[in-house]
Scaffold this active site. Structure first.
Site, short mmCIF file in Angstrom:
data_model
loop_
_atom_site.label_atom_id
_atom_site.label_comp_id
_atom_site.label_asym_id
_atom_site.label_seq_id
_atom_site.Cartn_x
_atom_site.Cartn_y
_atom_site.Cartn_z
N ASP A 70 0.94 -1.26 0.00
CA ASP A 70 0.00 -0.02 -0.23
C ASP A 70 0.62 1.11 0.00
O ASP A 70 1.95 1.21 0.64
CB ASP A 70 -0.95 0.02 1.06
CG ASP A 70 -0.22 -0.05 2.48
OD1 ASP A 70 0.00 0.97 2.93
OD2 ASP A 70 -0.06 -1.22 2.87
N GLU B 213 -7.72 4.56 12.63
CA GLU B 213 -6.79 4.33 13.58
C GLU B 213 -6.39 5.57 14.40
O GLU B 213 -7.23 6.64 14.08
CB GLU B 213 -5.42 3.65 12.81
CG GLU B 213 -5.11 4.87 11.67
CD GLU B 213 -3.81 4.24 11.03
OE1 GLU B 213 -2.87 4.12 11.54
OE2 GLU B 213 -4.10 3.91 9.63
#
Length: 290
Positions: free
Chosen positions: A13, A102
């Site tokens: 990613d 997160e």
């Protein structure tokens, strides 16, 4: 949670932090897929989104996207989801769209954050027409993400281990981010490394072309039928205009006649019988010119 295995598929990613990437070298290094940062909050767009999406896809790498959530800023989940969906619309995409939750999002607490995520994921699927999934760190997921999210696939991050920490919401991961210090050809510096379950990869890898040969042929036939119906509708409209111009029919009949034409469009093979019935009806009412 299951451990990594030899059947997992290699991927990465990226975001603007990786800078310019040589995607042909990335592909040659065995990377099969990439998740690209697309958006953040209600208005942020990653500066490398377009370049990464188009170049990675051109190199033959399966492309997906993630959105970095900012619920701690009192942002509306629906607005963030719509921003994400509209930004990636039109780009090549093979994987479910990802909600990355997160960090400071923990300020909401487990209950409120779980509800926020559920609202985001639901709206994202509605707005994009694609499947959604969720990314988070292992400890974060265990602490803040409740069972209401269990229906969405999990992309879990836990570094330095072969088996991520368990949590009470998911018993399996679809993707496991196991390192943030990977090295891949074509990328200067570190990059996140991911393992994807082979079953998950097989399910979505061809999402841009999900139909079998038979399904594509059936769709082509259906498209041809739709085009034929459109032509029939145009033809019937012209015939109606011509008929009403020549026949001194009362307005109420012309109105009902038009509705009948529309209804008849669903069965174009019966058109001749329909016109014959109309002619008989008009003669019955005294219009001998027909």
């Amino acid at each position: 949670m299951q451990a990594r295995s030899s059947t997992n598929v290699k991927g990465i990613d990226v975001s603007h932090w990786q800078g310019a990437i040589d995607w042909s070298k990335v592909a040659a290094d065995g990377v099969k897929y990439v998740f690209i940062k697309a958006t953040e909050g209600v208005s942020g767009v990653d500066s490398r989104l377009r370049a990464n999406a188009l170049s990675a896809s051109s190199a033959g790498i399966k492309v997906g996207y993630y959105h970095y959530a900012r619920p701690e800023n009192n942002n509306d989940a629906v607005k963030e989801a719509r921003h994400f969906a509209s930004t990636v619309a039109g780009y090549p995409c093979h994987w479910p769209l990802v909600l990355d939750v997160e960090g400071e999002a923990s300020r909401l607490g487990a209950r409120s954050l779980t509800q926020w995520c559920a609202a985001f994921l639901t709206e994202l699927e509605r707005a994009s027409g694609r499947r959604a999934m969720i990314y988070s760190g292992a400890s974060f997921a265990r602490t803040y993400l409740g069972k209401e999210l269990a229906g969405w696939p999990l992309w879990i991050a836990h570094y330095g281990v072969d088996k991520p920490m368990n949590n009470s919401t998911w018993d399996r991961w679809a993707i496991f981010q196991y390192s943030d210090k990977g090295r891949v050809a074509g990328i200067a510096g570190n990059v996140d490394l991911n393992a994807m379950e082979a079953e998950f990869y097989g399910r979505y890898a061809e999402e841009d072309e999900p139909m079998t040969k038979e399904e594509r042929e059936a769709l082509e036939q259906l498209s041809a039928q739709v085009a034929q119906l459109a032509g029939t509708a145009e033809s019937l409209t012209k015939q109606l205009e011509s008929a009403t111009a020549k026949i001194p029919a009362p307005k109420w009949f012309v109105s009902e006649f038009g509705e009948s034409v529309v209804a008849q469009m669903s069965d174009p093979t019966g058109t001749m019988e329909f016109w014959r019935a109309v002619a008989v009806s008009l003669r019955t009412m005294g219009y001998q010119k027909v």
